[in-house]
Every structure is written in C-alpha cells, then in structure tokens.
Design a protein around this motif. Structure first.
Motif, PDB file in Angstrom:
ATOM      1  N   UNK A 104      -2.060  -3.975   7.487  1.00 10.82           N
ATOM      2  CA  UNK A 104      -2.092  -2.720   8.252  1.00 10.82           C
ATOM      3  C   UNK A 104      -0.728  -2.046   8.340  1.00 10.82           C
ATOM      4  N   UNK A 105       0.324  -2.778   7.983  1.00 11.14           N
ATOM      5  CA  UNK A 105       1.659  -2.188   8.044  1.00 11.14           C
ATOM      6  C   UNK A 105       2.108  -1.680   6.677  1.00 11.14           C
ATOM      7  N   UNK A 106       1.292  -1.940   5.655  1.00  7.85           N
ATOM      8  CA  UNK A 106       1.705  -1.520   4.303  1.00  7.85           C
ATOM      9  C   UNK A 106       1.365  -0.043   4.099  1.00  7.85           C
ATOM     10  N   UNK A 107       2.138   0.611   3.249  1.00  6.41           N
ATOM     11  CA  UNK A 107       1.947   2.040   2.981  1.00  6.41           C
ATOM     12  C   UNK A 107       0.583   2.341   2.395  1.00  6.41           C
ATOM     13  N   UNK A 108       0.057   1.366   1.670  1.00  9.23           N
ATOM     14  CA  UNK A 108      -1.179   1.631   0.936  1.00  9.23           C
ATOM     15  C   UNK A 108      -2.408   1.667   1.847  1.00  9.23           C
ATOM     16  N   UNK A 109      -2.278   1.208   3.095  1.00  9.38           N
ATOM     17  CA  UNK A 109      -3.457   1.166   3.965  1.00  9.38           C
ATOM     18  C   UNK A 109      -3.693   2.523   4.625  1.00  9.38           C
TER      19      UNK A 109
END
Length: 329
Positions: A104-109
């Motif tokens: 949930x902290x990754x840019x892709x989410x």
C-alpha cells in the motif's frame, strides 16, 4: 478448541489437502513460498513452506513456532499450526486478505490509504510491538520490523508477522543481548550495527523508519544515486518548515495538520541515532493514539477547542528548529 488443538501439528498430506495441492501462490520470501488454503472448517489460511535451499530457514522456523505458540495478541499474526515431517516444513497462519503494508505504500498501488487509516495501522503495529517488549515474559525483540512484515486483514487491521529473527531476553534485568547484526538494510538501528548490543530500542528505530514511510509513502532508502535515508530527507524538509510536502502528496492535504506534526515528531524521536532518547513503545502507542484522536475529531467536525490545541502544540517535545513552526494554525 484448546490451545493445543489450535496450534496443532499437521501432516504433509493434510497440508497438501489444505492448499489443494499447492495450487495458489500468495507470495515468496527468503523462507520459501506462501500458499493459500482452507482448513476443514473453511477457515482461510496462508501456508508458508520452507524451501530446502533456505539456510537459516530451520532456525527461523523454530523461533517462529516457539514464539507464536506462547504469545497471543490481536496485533500479532495467529499461527494455527505447523508441519515438520522429514524435509517438509511449513507454518499455517491466518490468512491476511489485504497483504502487507508494503504493497500500500508503493507507487504502483492505486488504493491510497487515508490519513486516518495510516494512523490506525501505525497504532496497531505499535501495539503489537509494545506487547512483545512489555507484555511478554520474557520480553522479546522482533529485529525485522518493516512494512513487508506488517500484514493487513480484510478489515485493514494490522498484525506483525515474521518472527524468525526475534530474540528473547532470557534473564531478568539484562538490558541488552550481544549478538550478530540481523535485519533489513534501511531499518537497522545504527547503534546496534556499531556495538552489536541488541535492545528493545533497536525495534523502536525500525518502527520509526516504518512510521516515516507511512507518513510519506517514500522508501526507507531513496532510489536515487545518493541513496539518502528517509530520515535525512524528512530532516531536510523539516528544516524548511515544510510539513505539507512531507506527508504523502496522494493525500492532497486531507489531514489534520497538527496530527501530522505529531506523527513526524514521534517518528523522528524513534530514529534518533543514539538509543537513549528514543521513546519506548508504550509511549509511542500513547502518542499515536492521540494523533488518531485528532484526525478522527477533524473528520467528525469536532474541534478540541482550537485555541487550546495550538497552545498544546507548543509544549510538545519539538526540536528547536521545529518550535517556531508550531504556529501553523
């Protein structure tokens, strides 16, 4: 059922049946692959199988079984059982439908966690850690606190996971263990790296890094040539009095600003280079609950009496360069 049946030993044949012959892979870690499955009563589970090539695997498997057989807390993952049959070694956990915080902290989410949601997850993870440090007899240190080891169930409740590196303080009154450094780069307590003295404050440091990631959605180590640590970046932004640009821009400023200041302050206290000024987890939980209360009150449109609130901000333990910035209201 009783504790024994809940932590029961499964045969390899049962594991095969639970996972429908290892049909669905949920993920893969240093330990091995994790599979989705169902127990006889239709309870959803995740089954972590040790890969034969995993060197530290067996010791970590043992550490995890020993810890999770003896501790129970709503913010630690639940172990239903294990399999230890020849070289077929596995752990059966409750299934966490929303995966790990890291996702949930990754840019892709595309799913952006709200500020309230972030503070809730931070508080729950902190409660799990507080229990390990202060609620367990003997106390335990996790040693690998990072977003990948904070799992979220279908209600987005947080549970700490992966106790393979955890250490127990075996003797009453012993303040530290001397041990080789283990953990994950970016989350490692610098003092522990230099002295090999492990204390609960080493987990506090790692938690501080996680809290900064929750606030900013930036990685612990920047993907740039400088490989700057997240705490250095936040420090730099704070020196400019720039709280709005510290918080994840995907939130579009939909936050209680004072709770953001307070969350950053807690996190920066946790990542102090020296362990002495770091708060204990009991204090961290208390402060995070206050952040959450501020944000909840904002959402419900209540004010705590705004004059009193800005006054209180001034008395917070803000570092000198932050003090003048407490007048942001």
């Amino acid at each position: 059922g009783s504790l024994e049946t809940k932590k029961r030993r499964f045969t390899y044949a049962e594991i095969t049946k639970i996972t429908n012959d290892f049909e669905t892979i949920l993920g893969e870690g240093s330990f091995g692959k994790v599979y989705h499955g169902y127990l006889d009563d239709n309870t959803e589970v995740a089954v972590k199988m040790l890969s034969p090539s995993s060197r530290q695997g067996y010791e970590q498997f043992e550490a995890e079984v020993i810890l999770l057989r003896t501790v129970h807390h709503k913010n630690l993952t639940t172990l239903y059982g294990y399999c230890n049959e020849g070289n077929q070694i596995g752990l059966i956990y409750e299934y966490m439908a929303n995966g790990s915080l890291e996702e949930y902290l990754s840019d892709s989410n595309a799913d952006v966690l709200s500020w309230e949601g972030r503070l809730r997850i931070a508080t729950e993870a902190a409660q799990g850690l507080e229990y390990l440090h202060l609620g367990c007899k003997p106390p335990r240190v996790h040693r690998d606190i990072k977003p990948a080891n904070i799992l979220l169930n279908d209600q987005f409740q947080a549970r700490l996971a992966d106790f393979g590196l955890s250490k127990t303080f075996p003797i009453e009154g012993v303040s530290h263990l001397s041990t080789g450094v283990a953990g994950t780069f970016g989350y490692l307590d610098p003092e522990y790296c230099q002295t090999f003295r492990l204390t609960e404050k080493s987990d506090v440091y790692s938690f501080g890094v996680v809290l900064l990631e929750i606030i900013t959605s930036r990685p612990a180590i920047a993907n740039t040539e400088e490989h700057k640590h997240i705490s250095q970046w936040v420090d730099f932004m704070l020196a400019q009095g720039d709280i709005k640009n510290i918080v994840d821009p995907k939130l579009h400023g939909d936050i209680d600003v004072n709770s953001a200041w307070k969350a950053v302050e807690i996190a920066m206290g946790c990542v102090s280079h020296s362990s002495t000024p770091r708060p204990n987890m009991n204090r961290v939980v208390m402060e995070l609950k206050e952040c959450l209360a501020m944000e909840t009150a904002r959402k419900e449109g209540h004010r705590f009496g705004s004059g009193d609130q800005s006054g209180r901000m001034m008395t917070l333990n803000l570092t000198s360069e932050l003090a003048p910035l407490a007048r942001i209201r």
